[in-house]
Design a protein around this motif. Structure first.
Motif, PDB file in Angstrom:
ATOM      1  N   PHE A  31       0.840  -1.196   0.000  1.00 44.55           N
ATOM      2  CA  PHE A  31       0.000   0.000   0.000  1.00 44.55           C
ATOM      3  C   PHE A  31       0.879   1.252   0.000  1.00 44.55           C
ATOM      4  CE2 PHE A  31      -3.693   2.459   1.789  1.00 44.55           C
ATOM      5  CZ  PHE A  31      -4.549   2.155   0.747  1.00 44.55           C
ATOM      6  N   PHE A  32       1.968   1.202   0.760  1.00 48.42           N
ATOM      7  CA  PHE A  32       2.882   2.346   0.814  1.00 48.42           C
ATOM      8  C   PHE A  32       3.433   2.630  -0.583  1.00 48.42           C
ATOM      9  CE2 PHE A  32       6.931   4.424   1.278  1.00 48.42           C
ATOM     10  CZ  PHE A  32       6.756   5.281   2.354  1.00 48.42           C
ATOM     11  N   ASP A 272       3.672  22.321  -3.307  1.00 48.21           N
ATOM     12  CA  ASP A 272       3.281  22.141  -1.905  1.00 48.21           C
ATOM     13  C   ASP A 272       2.074  21.216  -1.787  1.00 48.21           C
ATOM     14  OD1 ASP A 272       5.325  23.625  -0.988  1.00 48.21           O
ATOM     15  OD2 ASP A 272       4.167  25.446  -0.579  1.00 48.21           O
ATOM     16  N   VAL A 273       1.162  21.339  -2.748  1.00 48.87           N
ATOM     17  CA  VAL A 273      -0.013  20.457  -2.737  1.00 48.87           C
ATOM     18  C   VAL A 273       0.436  19.003  -2.898  1.00 48.87           C
ATOM     19  CG1 VAL A 273      -2.091  19.787  -4.026  1.00 48.87           C
ATOM     20  CG2 VAL A 273      -1.629  22.209  -3.568  1.00 48.87           C
ATOM     21  N   PHE A 274       1.301  18.787  -3.871  1.00 50.47           N
ATOM     22  CA  PHE A 274       1.794  17.411  -4.082  1.00 50.47           C
ATOM     23  C   PHE A 274       2.547  16.885  -2.863  1.00 50.47           C
ATOM     24  CE2 PHE A 274       1.391  18.390  -8.704  1.00 50.47           C
ATOM     25  CZ  PHE A 274       0.550  17.340  -9.012  1.00 50.47           C
ATOM     26  N   LYS A 275       3.352  17.790  -2.280  1.00 52.88           N
ATOM     27  CA  LYS A 275       4.135  17.390  -1.110  1.00 52.88           C
ATOM     28  C   LYS A 275       3.191  16.985   0.027  1.00 52.88           C
ATOM     29  CE  LYS A 275       7.941  19.392   1.521  1.00 52.88           C
ATOM     30  NZ  LYS A 275       8.637  20.672   1.737  1.00 52.88           N
ATOM     31  N   ALA A 276       2.169  17.810   0.230  1.00 51.27           N
ATOM     32  CA  ALA A 276       1.207  17.530   1.302  1.00 51.27           C
ATOM     33  C   ALA A 276       0.518  16.185   1.048  1.00 51.27           C
ATOM     34  CB  ALA A 276       0.181  18.643   1.393  1.00 51.27           C
ATOM     35  N   LEU A 277       0.152  15.946  -0.230  1.00 51.84           N
ATOM     36  CA  LEU A 277      -0.517  14.679  -0.574  1.00 51.84           C
ATOM     37  C   LEU A 277       0.406  13.495  -0.296  1.00 51.84           C
ATOM     38  CD1 LEU A 277      -2.346  15.433  -3.941  1.00 51.84           C
ATOM     39  CD2 LEU A 277      -3.387  14.663  -1.812  1.00 51.84           C
ATOM     40  N   ARG A 278       1.674  13.671  -0.700  1.00 50.16           N
ATOM     41  CA  ARG A 278       2.635  12.579  -0.543  1.00 50.16           C
ATOM     42  C   ARG A 278       2.853  12.267   0.937  1.00 50.16           C
ATOM     43  NH1 ARG A 278       8.041  13.081  -1.766  1.00 50.16           N
ATOM     44  NH2 ARG A 278       7.648  15.169  -2.560  1.00 50.16           N
ATOM     45  N   PHE A 279       3.014  13.338   1.723  1.00 53.74           N
ATOM     46  CA  PHE A 279       3.212  13.145   3.163  1.00 53.74           C
ATOM     47  C   PHE A 279       1.991  12.520   3.811  1.00 53.74           C
ATOM     48  CE2 PHE A 279       7.025  15.699   3.012  1.00 53.74           C
ATOM     49  CZ  PHE A 279       7.774  15.118   4.010  1.00 53.74           C
ATOM     50  N   SER A 280       0.842  13.049   3.383  1.00 51.43           N
ATOM     51  CA  SER A 280      -0.408  12.554   3.958  1.00 51.43           C
ATOM     52  C   SER A 280      -0.552  11.059   3.703  1.00 51.43           C
ATOM     53  CB  SER A 280      -1.568  13.341   3.349  1.00 51.43           C
ATOM     54  OG  SER A 280      -2.746  12.649   3.512  1.00 51.43           O
ATOM     55  N   ALA A 282       1.838   9.010   2.955  1.00 45.31           N
ATOM     56  CA  ALA A 282       2.915   8.280   3.644  1.00 45.31           C
ATOM     57  C   ALA A 282       2.571   8.085   5.120  1.00 45.31           C
ATOM     58  CB  ALA A 282       4.227   9.039   3.511  1.00 45.31           C
ATOM     59  N   ILE A 283       1.989   9.117   5.723  1.00 46.96           N
ATOM     60  CA  ILE A 283       1.621   9.011   7.137  1.00 46.96           C
ATOM     61  C   ILE A 283       0.515   7.965   7.306  1.00 46.96           C
ATOM     62  CG2 ILE A 283       0.480  10.248   9.037  1.00 46.96           C
ATOM     63  CD1 ILE A 283       2.054  12.753   8.025  1.00 46.96           C
ATOM     64  N   THR A 284      -0.485   8.025   6.416  1.00 49.28           N
ATOM     65  CA  THR A 284      -1.598   7.067   6.498  1.00 49.28           C
ATOM     66  C   THR A 284      -1.070   5.639   6.401  1.00 49.28           C
ATOM     67  OG1 THR A 284      -2.939   8.694   5.374  1.00 49.28           O
ATOM     68  CG2 THR A 284      -3.845   6.471   5.499  1.00 49.28           C
ATOM     69  N   LEU A 290       2.409   0.638  11.150  1.00 46.38           N
ATOM     70  CA  LEU A 290       2.529   0.686  12.610  1.00 46.38           C
ATOM     71  C   LEU A 290       1.551  -0.309  13.241  1.00 46.38           C
ATOM     72  CD1 LEU A 290       3.610   2.026  15.212  1.00 46.38           C
ATOM     73  CD2 LEU A 290       1.783   3.698  14.996  1.00 46.38           C
ATOM     74  N   LEU A 291       0.327  -0.328  12.692  1.00 47.62           N
ATOM     75  CA  LEU A 291      -0.666  -1.280  13.207  1.00 47.62           C
ATOM     76  C   LEU A 291      -0.195  -2.715  12.982  1.00 47.62           C
ATOM     77  CD1 LEU A 291      -4.046   0.362  12.155  1.00 47.62           C
ATOM     78  CD2 LEU A 291      -3.099   0.149  14.447  1.00 47.62           C
ATOM     79  N   SER A 292       0.412  -2.945  11.805  1.00 45.32           N
ATOM     80  CA  SER A 292       0.969  -4.275  11.535  1.00 45.32           C
ATOM     81  C   SER A 292       2.034  -4.597  12.571  1.00 45.32           C
ATOM     82  CB  SER A 292       1.627  -4.333  10.154  1.00 45.32           C
ATOM     83  OG  SER A 292       0.752  -3.874   9.192  1.00 45.32           O
ATOM     84  N   GLY A 293       2.865  -3.583  12.861  1.00 44.52           N
ATOM     85  CA  GLY A 293       3.920  -3.769  13.855  1.00 44.52           C
ATOM     86  C   GLY A 293       3.342  -4.094  15.216  1.00 44.52           C
TER      87      GLY A 293
END
Lengths: 414, 234
Positions: A31-32, A272-280, A282-284, A290-293
């Motif tokens: 998914f990542f 900045d929009v793309f960056k925000a999307l990418r980070f968002s 990536a965090i999701t 993390l849940l898998s961990g």
């Protein structure tokens, strides 16, 4: 090797919990990668589009002479000046002496192409319809070095344009709006009067603002139409390493005394929009990992409890604390490696399938399907994140396992 | 442990404990388990330690087997005083000189019978071939050659205990510490296990220290100690 073999046997003996741990990592990694491939795919495509259309750097207005004040006069008569920052300073519109700028740019080997452009506003008139446009006067051979215009042509050819001094290349939306096709004649109104042009080619950059407003004509024709023998120009520059554009812009700005804008500064909003999307995303997806961990931590914590007695027996046989840790860490490693491998295969398949999905986008770029970015870094990042979570998830139980006192466990078991 | 270290530490002779004291911390305070225990287990003999539940027999065995540390007193393997060895040395000593047999066999259920037996040998650094050879010898000695590839959890109680004994003997230990090895077996299997331990002791010079409730077995031992309230009384 013995610890690895034992770990392997323990893993395959616990199919269900290990499968769930594996599934978490596979899902997280794939998914990542897929989300990063999409968001960075669109971002990369957007960057290619704007670099191909407007170049990596644009040199425009000349600075007003920098405001300086006398800071100190020494006894021997030497004077020191304080020059104020150019932040907020005023500009003279356009490049003042294009030929001098061009000569100066020859000293920069990192520049791939330099195109002098004269910009102005005018109206295109077909006799039936009129439309306001932004005209770009170019030297076609220079412009092809600093743009992707040749590949953006969807009708006609660059040869038509180069061989016709009164040729015009229209944005695709302009040609649609005015119903123009190759060979049609059209009037350019404004500037010093009317100019009769012939449609040589039609381009589509994918950026709707450009496609519906921009036309290209020859530089010399544009100068004559706009009534400026020189000046009023901008320079569009392509460079071999576009990511270094901001540094080069600062360097050029200070040496040329003209405003130089990098593509990163020019397109900051979208980037900045793309960056925000990418980070968002990536965090999701990191949260999924993390849940898998956490799931894996749970599995391993229970495993240590289940294996407490076996750990005590192994210790009584001469396995050290480090061996016991190693058995659990190997189990984590086996699940991690399998998870990353299978996850990466799923990710590659998923990315390919997504790239096949039809999706028509016109606006900031032009595409008819999902744009994906095949980047090994996405796989490395996903693997690193999975590694960190799995390392923590197995290290804590492994450490606990190593601390088990065999006598106590055996005594309590009896 | 390399050869030079092993030779340097090679214990010869009896296992002795001198004046061992041991206690546990519990919520209600400290419980004294051993109160100055001394005994000796000679090579080629079965030494039994009998006594009522909670008298400290198993604790004594774990101290002798370097699974725990005494509060005070000494443990000797031959002439070597071992109670204060570092954790690494204790681990190596267990691997090279001591074999354990517990009441509930404690086989690793994910492994087959032969794999359980091979474990201490592989841990010693033996190669697969010689580990297999030794494990097969032990299996046939114990009449389990046909069960070699059977998963541990599919063996009967008696078979599991014999595999556990084979595992304890695999590294050719100097001392075999058996904690109620027959406690979970019927009388015929119990006698079989005792006979096996006796044979091994005589054949190999092994010193067997047997903790048992079974007075009949204790009586058959070469040397017998009776414990009560953390003391040797007979």
């Amino acid at each position: 090797m013995l610890c690895f073999k034992l770990a392997w046997r323990f893993v395959i003996a616990r199919k269900r919990p290990m499968f769930l741990s594996l599934a978490g990592i596979v899902f997280g990694v794939s998914f990542f990668v897929v989300t990063q491939a999409q968001t960075s795919g669109f971002e990369k495509f957007f960057i290619q589009t704007i670099l191909g259309t407007n170049g990596a750097l644009r040199i425009s207005d000349r600075f007003q002479d920098t405001y300086g004040t006398v800071e100190q006069v020494d006894d021997d008569g030497d004077t020191r000046f304080l020059f104020h920052s150019r932040e907020g300073s005023l500009y003279h519109e356009g490049v003042d002496q294009p030929s001098l700028i061009r000569d100066a740019l020859d000293d920069y080997p990192e520049l791939l192409g330099v195109s002098e452009i004269i910009e102005g506003s005018a109206v295109l008139d077909t006799g039936f319809r009129r439309k306001s446009i932004v005209l770009n006067g170019i030297r076609w051979e220079d412009h092809l070095q600093s743009s992707d215009l040749n590949n953006q042509i969807i009708q006609g050819t660059m040869n038509n344009f180069s061989s016709d001094q009164m040729g015009v290349i229209l944005g695709s939306r302009i040609s649609q709006r005015l119903g123009l096709k190759i060979g049609d004649r059209v009037s350019l109104v404004g500037g010093t009067g009317n100019l009769h042009l012939r449609v040589s080619a039609i381009f589509e950059s994918g950026v709707s603002q450009i496609d519906k407003n921009r036309i290209y004509i020859h530089l010399i024709t544009a100068r004559s139409f706009l009534g400026s023998s020189s000046g009023g120009s901008v320079f569009q520059i392509a460079i071999n390493e576009p990511e270094h554009a901001p540094g080069l812009a600062v360097q050029l700005q200070s040496s040329l005394n003209h405003r130089v804008v990098s593509w990163q500064e020019r397109e900051r909003v979208w980037l900045d929009v793309f960056k925000a999307l990418r980070f968002s995303s990536a965090i999701t997806v990191s949260c999924i990992l993390l849940l898998s961990g956490l799931g894996m931590f749970n599995v391993f914590a229970i495993l240590v409890i289940e294996k407490t007695r076996d750990i005590a027996i192994l210790r009584s046989m001469g396995f050290s604390r480090m061996d016991i840790s190693a058995i659990f860490l190997w189990q984590g490693t086996i699940v991690l490696v399998a998870g990353i491998t299978i996850g990466s295969l799923f990710a590659a398949s998923g990315t390919y399938l997504i790239s096949m999905i039809p999706l028509r986008i016109r606006g900031i770029f032009s595409t008819d399907s999902f744009v994906v970015n095949w980047d090994l870094n996405h796989y490395l990042w996903a693997s690193c994140i999975a590694f960190v979570f799995v390392a923590v998830a197995t290290w804590i139980p492994a450490r606990r396992a190593a601390r088990i006192e065999p006598a106590k466990i055996i005594r309590e078991t009896l | 442990m390399d050869c030079s270290q092993k030779n340097k530490m090679m214990p010869n002779g009896s296992m002795r404990v001198e004046n061992l004291f041991h206690s546990f911390s519990e919520a209600n305070g400290t419980v004294k388990v051993l109160n100055g225990v001394s005994l000796e287990a000679k090579p080629g003999e079965i030494t039994s330690i009998a006594g009522p539940s909670g008298c400290g027999k198993s604790t004594l065995l774990y101290l002798m087997g370097l699974l725990d540390r005494p509060d005070s007193g000494k443990v000797f393997m031959g002439d070597l005083e071992v109670q204060n060895l570092e954790d690494d040395e204790r681990t190596k000593a267990r691997n090279h000189f001591i074999g354990f047999v517990f009441q509930f066999h404690f086989l690793i259920k994910e492994l087959t019978a032969i794999e359980n037996i091979r474990l201490p040998l592989l841990k010693q650094g033996k190669d697969e071939y010689s580990a297999n050879q030794k494990a097969n010898e032990l299996l046939s000695e114990l009449g389990l050659e046909s069960k070699a590839q059977r998963p541990a959890y599919k063996l009967s109680g008696g078979e599991q205990q014999r595999v556990a004994i084979a595992r304890a003997l695999a590294n050719s230990p100097k001392y075999l510490l058996a904690d109620e090895p027959t406690g979970n077996l019927d009388s015929s299997n119990s006698e079989g296990v005792f006979e096996l331990l006796d044979r091994m002791a005589k054949q190999t010079g092994l010193s067997v220290i047997l903790v048992t409730h079974n007075e009949k077995l204790a009586d058959l031992s070469h040397r017998k100690y009776w414990m009560e309230d953390g003391r040797i009384v007979i």
